[in-house]
Design an enzyme around this catalytic site. Structure first.
Site, mmCIF file in Angstrom:
data_model
loop_
_atom_site.group_PDB
_atom_site.id
_atom_site.type_symbol
_atom_site.label_atom_id
_atom_site.label_comp_id
_atom_site.label_asym_id
_atom_site.label_seq_id
_atom_site.Cartn_x
_atom_site.Cartn_y
_atom_site.Cartn_z
ATOM 1 N N CYS A 292 9.890 10.050 -0.832
ATOM 2 C CA CYS A 292 9.916 8.582 -0.833
ATOM 3 C C CYS A 292 8.655 8.110 -1.532
ATOM 4 C CB CYS A 292 9.963 8.072 0.604
ATOM 5 S SG CYS A 292 9.804 6.278 0.805
ATOM 6 N N CYS B 269 11.814 4.822 -7.245
ATOM 7 C CA CYS B 269 12.300 4.897 -5.866
ATOM 8 C C CYS B 269 13.376 5.969 -5.864
ATOM 9 C CB CYS B 269 12.863 3.557 -5.406
ATOM 10 S SG CYS B 269 13.736 3.618 -3.812
#
Length: 259
Positions: free
Chosen positions: A76, A186
């Protein structure tokens, strides 16, 4: 806590996005066991405070280590930006590998290019990203585009729905035909690469950090003598804070999607 080569690698993300990184990890290290945890009950991290992201990340890492993890991958970008340094300080003997927007390889490939960086608002706000942009922007034109709501929308699945294409057009449509590359900052975003490409036009190159993260994990495990010595293929297990059969099935489906 002493790590063992027969332990598993814990991989976590705010939700299902990190399964794109997991694919790269399995490809690079096919004999390792991976336990994936998606914190879908608290997704997306990109819309939380830094304090919240750090607290959630600490809880997940402690759970992994208590369960026998030999290494951690933060799949992440937001959690890496917020929590990686603190987690490494708390666990100096554990290989902890994060992911960051792949601006470095994009800038190397296109040293004079116009590069669009799509990421969460938190990732783009933090100094870690600004240091990266200063170090590797060089003579490139780097355009940072916050994408509020996009990770949360991808988290719902149904990637063919018209509203998702409309959202992407609203976020980056104004750059159609004017950029050379897109950095997917992302881990959710690789799943909508075809939609982004459709909006921006043909010839745009895409970069994400999954492969680099996988290579870094291999390097760290080798350095610490923790590479799996088994001959069998590794196992992949999925878990989620939103622990329903439907959610776990969604993780497995995204993990199997072509990227």
């Amino acid at each position: 806590m002493e790590q063992r080569s027969d332990g598993f690698v814990g991989v976590f993300d705010s939700g299902l996005g990190g399964t794109s990184v997991l694919r790269s990890l399995v490809d690079e290290l096919p004999h390792e066991d991976f336990h994936y945890f998606g914190d879908s009950a608290n997704a997306p991290y990109g819309e939380k405070t830094e304090e919240q992201v750090l607290a959630l990340s600490r809880t997940i890492v402690e759970r992994f280590l208590d369960g026998g993890a030999k290494a951690i991958v933060i799949a992440c970008n937001t959690a890496t930006s917020v929590a990686a340094a603190a987690l490494r300080a708390s666990h100096p003997d554990v290989p902890i590998v994060g992911i960051e927007p792949a601006l470095k390889p994009a800038a190397r490939a296109l040293p004079h290019g116009r590069i669009l960086v799509m990421a969460t608002e938190v990732t783009l706000r933090l100094e870690k990203y600004h240091e990266l942009a200063r170090a590797w922007g060089g003579e490139c034109e780097v355009i940072s585009v916050p994408c509020p709501g996009l990770a949360a929308r991808i988290e719902r699945g149904d990637l063919d729905a018209p509203d998702l294409a409309e959202m992407i057009d609203g976020l980056v449509g104004r750059y159609a035909g004017t950029v050379d590359a897109v950095v997917l900052g992302c881990t959710h975003y690789p799943f909508v690469r075809p939609l982004i490409s459709r909006v921006l036009g043909e010839g745009v190159r895409f970069f994400d950090g999954g492969a680099g993260t996988a290579r870094q994990l291999r390097s760290r495990l080798a350095q610490e003598g923790l590479l799996a010595e088994r001959n069998r293929a590794g196992r992949v297990e999925f878990a989620s804070s939103l622990s329903t059969p439907e959610e776990l099935a969604l993780y497995e489906r995204f993990f199997s999607l072509p990227l």
